[in-house]
Design a protein around this motif. Sequence first.
Motif, short mmCIF file in Angstrom:
data_model
loop_
_atom_site.label_atom_id
_atom_site.label_comp_id
_atom_site.label_asym_id
_atom_site.label_seq_id
_atom_site.Cartn_x
_atom_site.Cartn_y
_atom_site.Cartn_z
N ASP A 144 39.36 43.75 34.56
CA ASP A 144 38.52 44.79 35.17
C ASP A 144 38.15 44.44 36.61
O ASP A 144 37.69 45.31 37.36
CB ASP A 144 37.24 44.98 34.36
CG ASP A 144 37.52 45.40 32.93
OD1 ASP A 144 38.42 46.23 32.74
OD2 ASP A 144 36.84 44.90 32.01
N LEU A 145 38.34 43.19 37.01
CA LEU A 145 37.95 42.74 38.35
C LEU A 145 39.12 42.68 39.31
O LEU A 145 38.94 42.32 40.48
CB LEU A 145 37.30 41.35 38.25
CG LEU A 145 36.07 41.25 37.34
CD1 LEU A 145 35.62 39.81 37.23
CD2 LEU A 145 34.94 42.13 37.85
N GLU A 146 40.31 43.03 38.84
CA GLU A 146 41.49 42.98 39.71
C GLU A 146 41.32 43.92 40.90
O GLU A 146 40.89 45.06 40.76
CB GLU A 146 42.75 43.35 38.92
CG GLU A 146 43.12 42.32 37.86
CD GLU A 146 44.38 42.70 37.10
OE1 GLU A 146 44.97 43.74 37.45
OE2 GLU A 146 44.75 41.97 36.17
N GLY A 147 41.64 43.41 42.09
CA GLY A 147 41.50 44.20 43.30
C GLY A 147 40.11 44.19 43.89
O GLY A 147 39.87 44.81 44.94
N MET A 148 39.17 43.49 43.23
CA MET A 148 37.80 43.43 43.74
C MET A 148 37.55 42.08 44.42
O MET A 148 38.19 41.08 44.10
CB MET A 148 36.79 43.63 42.59
CG MET A 148 36.95 44.98 41.87
SD MET A 148 35.74 45.16 40.53
CE MET A 148 34.21 45.23 41.45
N PHE A 149 36.61 42.07 45.36
CA PHE A 149 36.26 40.84 46.05
C PHE A 149 35.24 40.05 45.22
O PHE A 149 34.12 39.75 45.67
CB PHE A 149 35.70 41.14 47.44
CG PHE A 149 36.64 41.94 48.30
CD1 PHE A 149 37.98 41.59 48.41
CD2 PHE A 149 36.19 43.05 49.01
CE1 PHE A 149 38.85 42.31 49.20
CE2 PHE A 149 37.05 43.79 49.80
CZ PHE A 149 38.40 43.43 49.90
N VAL A 150 35.65 39.73 44.02
CA VAL A 150 34.75 39.08 43.05
C VAL A 150 35.47 37.84 42.52
O VAL A 150 36.67 37.87 42.25
CB VAL A 150 34.40 40.02 41.88
CG1 VAL A 150 33.57 39.27 40.84
CG2 VAL A 150 33.65 41.23 42.39
N LEU A 151 34.73 36.74 42.38
CA LEU A 151 35.28 35.51 41.81
C LEU A 151 35.08 35.54 40.30
O LEU A 151 33.95 35.35 39.82
CB LEU A 151 34.59 34.29 42.42
CG LEU A 151 34.76 34.11 43.94
CD1 LEU A 151 33.93 32.93 44.43
CD2 LEU A 151 36.23 33.94 44.29
N PRO A 152 36.12 35.78 39.52
CA PRO A 152 35.98 35.92 38.07
C PRO A 152 35.32 34.71 37.40
O PRO A 152 34.55 34.88 36.45
CB PRO A 152 37.42 36.12 37.59
CG PRO A 152 38.14 36.64 38.78
CD PRO A 152 37.52 35.98 39.96
#
Length: 368
Positions: A319-327
């Motif tokens: 769900d975090l792909e393409g987001m500027f978020v560190l999984p």
Amino acid sequence: MAPTWTFESLRQGLAGIRRPVGEAAREVLWIHEKQFGIASTSGGAMEIFIAGAKLKPRSSIVRSHLQHDRWQAGAEAPFEANRVVLPEEPHFTSVAALIATEMLRAGFGGGIRDHHDVFAEVEPLVELALGRSSLPEAVVLGLVGELICLEQLLLGVADAPGLRSSVLDTWRGHQHAARDFSLGDAAIEVKTTTDASSTHTAHSLNQIEPVATDGRFEQQLYLLSVGLQRSDQGGVTLPDTVDRILFLLSDSGIDASKRSPLQSRFLHDLEQYGTHSGASYVHDEMSGLKVYQTVYTPTFVPRMYDLCDQSVALLRRQDLEGMFVLPDRIQYGFTLPDRVSPANPLPTWQTEVRTAIRRRLGLAVTPC
């Protein structure tokens, strides 16, 4: 004439206190006219006695350690007093002397200040001494939840006692590992809440997604949701839960006064649990302490969720792909409904836990 105490004289006096044998009457060093004294437990811990009505500490830590009862000191008449037990470590003799010195400095026994007021002034020092001596309640709740699961795993091999050591191998919670229980290609994550719903926190995405453990990728991941709250009625305590597991690990024919190898191993693992908090639970020394006598009752029947079920709508790595978020730094709270799908949570959690361990160990699984 009452002695004039200094820190050094108190420290010396406390060092000379004899330990009682078992539960024998205490030898109390009275610091003020049988109103304020310090004794030693059989294990060598300093215990502070303040005679009179029950104190009302502001600190939850001090409240959980304070016990009000009637006590026996040698051949003297029983007396009503508050007791606070300090940890069983050598340097706490000096801590006890410091607390006593501060109690006297604050006016204990001077006839001007009430005992409750004096204790309230010194309470922050007592709290500081106790703050890292016992497991925080959140850690205790988490431990009880994991032990409830471990108990069912052991019951799952009741017909194969030789495999109990293998069951203990599956428990990883005391190692602060990625999984609470690793069963080869399956795993169980246990989360305990005080809510009436399955409301928990995912401290990492790995807690709610299959990962590679022991050289293999998990094919199945379960979340065992346990709800517990404090109760004045019947329920479970940490020591009671530990004792049930010790019973399951006992061997017939072995002296009941001695721990079997499996019991000793379990108690060693248990002692490692929660060490990240700066404390640990040593069952044979601490099971009688008031702080561990808190009774918990279920807020709901434990629920075992299949986290590989796509109906479980949790935030996942994809769900975090393409987001500027560190999984790997994601943490979030969630509430799972009582019923996600017709078969989730699984119908009978105890049966599912026992079935999972039997499959892991190659034992026959009897259809329900």
